[in-house]
Design a protein around this motif. Structure first.
Motif, PDB file in Angstrom:
ATOM      1  N   ARG A 240      24.361 -77.177 -10.608  1.00  0.00           N
ATOM      2  CA  ARG A 240      25.718 -77.599 -10.353  1.00  0.00           C
ATOM      3  C   ARG A 240      26.655 -77.105 -11.559  1.00  0.00           C
ATOM      4  N   PHE A 241      26.064 -77.095 -12.666  1.00  0.00           N
ATOM      5  CA  PHE A 241      26.840 -76.731 -13.841  1.00  0.00           C
ATOM      6  C   PHE A 241      27.214 -75.411 -13.796  1.00  0.00           C
ATOM      7  N   TRP A 242      26.174 -74.596 -13.282  1.00  0.00           N
ATOM      8  CA  TRP A 242      26.549 -72.965 -13.221  1.00  0.00           C
ATOM      9  C   TRP A 242      27.484 -73.062 -11.915  1.00  0.00           C
ATOM     10  N   GLN A 243      27.302 -73.632 -11.003  1.00  0.00           N
ATOM     11  CA  GLN A 243      28.432 -73.580  -9.577  1.00  0.00           C
ATOM     12  C   GLN A 243      29.611 -74.037 -10.190  1.00  0.00           C
ATOM     13  N   VAL A 244      29.718 -74.853 -10.992  1.00  0.00           N
ATOM     14  CA  VAL A 244      31.177 -75.413 -11.441  1.00  0.00           C
ATOM     15  C   VAL A 244      31.661 -74.499 -12.268  1.00  0.00           C
ATOM     16  N   LEU A 245      30.906 -73.639 -13.346  1.00  0.00           N
ATOM     17  CA  LEU A 245      31.476 -72.793 -14.224  1.00  0.00           C
ATOM     18  C   LEU A 245      31.897 -71.725 -13.457  1.00  0.00           C
ATOM     19  N   LEU A 246      31.042 -71.285 -12.522  1.00  0.00           N
ATOM     20  CA  LEU A 246      31.611 -70.157 -11.710  1.00  0.00           C
ATOM     21  C   LEU A 246      32.934 -70.342 -10.880  1.00  0.00           C
ATOM     22  N   PHE A 247      33.087 -71.538 -10.603  1.00  0.00           N
ATOM     23  CA  PHE A 247      34.315 -72.081  -9.755  1.00  0.00           C
ATOM     24  C   PHE A 247      35.385 -71.830 -10.781  1.00  0.00           C
ATOM     25  N   ILE A 248      35.243 -72.349 -12.144  1.00  0.00           N
ATOM     26  CA  ILE A 248      36.288 -72.393 -12.943  1.00  0.00           C
ATOM     27  C   ILE A 248      36.797 -70.806 -13.413  1.00  0.00           C
ATOM     28  N   ALA A 249      35.638 -70.069 -13.544  1.00  0.00           N
ATOM     29  CA  ALA A 249      35.919 -68.578 -13.924  1.00  0.00           C
ATOM     30  C   ALA A 249      36.539 -67.799 -12.811  1.00  0.00           C
ATOM     31  N   LEU A 250      36.379 -68.163 -11.352  1.00  0.00           N
ATOM     32  CA  LEU A 250      37.134 -67.755 -10.395  1.00  0.00           C
ATOM     33  C   LEU A 250      38.435 -68.145 -10.440  1.00  0.00           C
ATOM     34  N   LEU A 251      38.846 -69.348 -10.781  1.00  0.00           N
ATOM     35  CA  LEU A 251      40.235 -69.918 -11.060  1.00  0.00           C
ATOM     36  C   LEU A 251      40.818 -68.927 -12.056  1.00  0.00           C
ATOM     37  N   ALA A 252      40.130 -69.052 -13.230  1.00  0.00           N
ATOM     38  CA  ALA A 252      40.602 -68.297 -14.461  1.00  0.00           C
ATOM     39  C   ALA A 252      41.207 -67.068 -14.046  1.00  0.00           C
ATOM     40  N   ILE A 253      40.326 -66.257 -13.248  1.00  0.00           N
ATOM     41  CA  ILE A 253      40.711 -64.777 -12.861  1.00  0.00           C
ATOM     42  C   ILE A 253      41.964 -64.858 -12.178  1.00  0.00           C
ATOM     43  N   TRP A 254      41.825 -65.641 -10.984  1.00  0.00           N
ATOM     44  CA  TRP A 254      43.060 -65.962 -10.229  1.00  0.00           C
ATOM     45  C   TRP A 254      44.381 -65.895 -10.947  1.00  0.00           C
ATOM     46  N   TYR A 255      44.286 -67.132 -11.854  1.00  0.00           N
ATOM     47  CA  TYR A 255      45.515 -67.282 -12.800  1.00  0.00           C
ATOM     48  C   TYR A 255      45.999 -65.899 -13.498  1.00  0.00           C
ATOM     49  N   VAL A 256      45.007 -65.625 -14.258  1.00  0.00           N
ATOM     50  CA  VAL A 256      45.161 -64.445 -15.083  1.00  0.00           C
ATOM     51  C   VAL A 256      45.820 -63.190 -14.357  1.00  0.00           C
ATOM     52  N   ALA A 257      45.322 -62.975 -12.938  1.00  0.00           N
ATOM     53  CA  ALA A 257      45.839 -61.863 -12.096  1.00  0.00           C
ATOM     54  C   ALA A 257      47.173 -61.951 -11.740  1.00  0.00           C
ATOM     55  N   THR A 258      47.532 -63.350 -11.711  1.00  0.00           N
ATOM     56  CA  THR A 258      48.844 -63.786 -11.102  1.00  0.00           C
ATOM     57  C   THR A 258      49.756 -64.149 -12.262  1.00  0.00           C
ATOM     58  N   SER A 259      49.252 -64.179 -13.374  1.00  0.00           N
ATOM     59  CA  SER A 259      50.267 -64.542 -14.602  1.00  0.00           C
ATOM     60  C   SER A 259      51.573 -63.771 -14.667  1.00  0.00           C
ATOM     61  N   PRO A 260      52.561 -64.424 -15.418  1.00  0.00           N
ATOM     62  CA  PRO A 260      53.800 -64.030 -15.531  1.00  0.00           C
ATOM     63  C   PRO A 260      53.670 -62.827 -16.835  1.00  0.00           C
ATOM     64  N   THR A 261      52.616 -63.083 -17.520  1.00  0.00           N
ATOM     65  CA  THR A 261      52.408 -62.097 -18.702  1.00  0.00           C
ATOM     66  C   THR A 261      51.951 -60.518 -18.266  1.00  0.00           C
ATOM     67  N   LEU A 262      51.752 -60.513 -17.014  1.00  0.00           N
ATOM     68  CA  LEU A 262      51.256 -59.036 -16.670  1.00  0.00           C
ATOM     69  C   LEU A 262      52.574 -58.368 -16.562  1.00  0.00           C
ATOM     70  N   ASP A 263      52.354 -57.022 -16.407  1.00  0.00           N
ATOM     71  CA  ASP A 263      53.605 -55.904 -16.502  1.00  0.00           C
ATOM     72  C   ASP A 263      54.259 -56.362 -15.082  1.00  0.00           C
ATOM     73  N   ASN A 264      53.383 -56.662 -14.002  1.00  0.00           N
ATOM     74  CA  ASN A 264      54.114 -56.568 -12.616  1.00  0.00           C
ATOM     75  C   ASN A 264      53.490 -57.910 -11.895  1.00  0.00           C
ATOM     76  N   PRO A 265      53.804 -59.122 -12.469  1.00  0.00           N
ATOM     77  CA  PRO A 265      53.053 -60.248 -11.919  1.00  0.00           C
ATOM     78  C   PRO A 265      53.465 -60.632 -10.402  1.00  0.00           C
ATOM     79  N   HIS A 266      54.998 -60.306 -10.138  1.00  0.00           N
ATOM     80  CA  HIS A 266      55.370 -60.989  -8.970  1.00  0.00           C
ATOM     81  C   HIS A 266      54.595 -60.434  -7.719  1.00  0.00           C
ATOM     82  N   LYS A 267      54.260 -59.272  -7.897  1.00  0.00           N
ATOM     83  CA  LYS A 267      53.562 -58.327  -6.619  1.00  0.00           C
ATOM     84  C   LYS A 267      52.244 -59.059  -6.298  1.00  0.00           C
TER      85      LYS A 267
END
Length: 267
Positions: free
Chosen positions: A12-39
């Protein structure tokens, strides 16, 4: 000695950790700090806004009438499709003549893309929940049917012979041999059927409806509100997991004789 509880906790710990990692990737990929976040945000939404939209739906009560309709359609399709698949599977597995007669027709119906039936069901049953339930039933039925059919056909001949020697009647064979043999196959199919029942309900709502989570998603797509689309997907996924958990609970209660690898201890 390490108990199975420790193994489950680690899993369960590793499953939750994987879920958090996926959310973090999603957040970073759509973050306003990127060069072209809106797309990226336009196509994939933003996780915080998706969660905020979901919270707004539940806190304001907007989603409850739509969620009730979708869940009702899903549960009805799931139950009716399961009962029909179980009954037909048992009947044809125990009746070689009927099985041989209907085999080409069942295969033909199973090979038909069920989505094309949605407009036909809308004409037959109207745009209310009946057409969505009918589409869901066609998706659930064949999965349950083929698993039950296969489970009954694979009953050990030795077990059947011994039961007949002991004087078991046809009804006793059905109750104590055929049905228990098919139950593990049934529950294996039910886990897949939960998601397909949701598919039937949502696809039907897409093609014609004024209520339901599928209707909310369709409206959001029409206004290019990708965050609402992902919020609807999140809600459907959460409730599909709840139904799958209910199936797992029923499986543990009914298949008490079935060994589980997680219950053993390792030294």
């Amino acid at each position: 000695m390490r108990s199975s509880g420790t193994n489950k906790a680690a899993l369960r710990f590793w499953q939750v950790l994987l879920f958090i990692a996926l959310l973090a990737i999603w957040y970073v990929a759509t973050s306003p700090t990127l060069d072209n976040p809106h797309k990226a945000a336009f196509f994939f939404g933003e996780p915080l806004k998706v969660l905020a939209r979901t919270w707004d739906w539940f806190s304001s009560g907007t989603i409850y009438p739509h969620l009730w309709v979708t869940l009702l359609e899903t549960v009805l399709a799931f139950v009716i499709g399961t009962v029909l698949g179980l009954g037909m599977g048992l009947w044809l597995a125990l009746s070689p003549l009927a099985s041989a007669l209907l085999d080409p027709y069942i295969k033909a119906l199973n090979s038909m893309p069920r989505v094309i039936l949605a407009p036909i069901f809308a004409v037959w049953f109207g745009l209310d929940i009946a057409s969505k339930v009918a589409l869901g039933v066609t998706l659930v039925f064949f999965i349950v049917f083929f698993n039950v059919y296969q489970g009954v056909r694979e009953v050990s001949y030795t077990v059947l012979a011994n039961a007949r020697i002991l004087g078991a009647s046809d009804r006793q064979l059905l109750r104590h041999v055929y049905v228990p043999s098919a139950m593990s196959w049934v529950f294996a199919s039910l886990h897949n059927s939960v998601g397909l029942a949701f598919v039937g309900a949502v696809v039907g709502e897409y093609l014609g409806s004024s209520r339901g989570v599928g209707y909310l998603i369709l409206q959001a797509e029409g206004t290019f509100d990708i965050n609402s689309v992902f919020a609807g997907i999140l809600v459907l996924t959460a409730f599909a997991l709840l139904l799958d958990w209910a199936v797992s609970l029923a499986e543990r209660r009914l298949l008490v004789w079935q060994p589980r690898g997680g219950e053993t201890e390792k030294i």
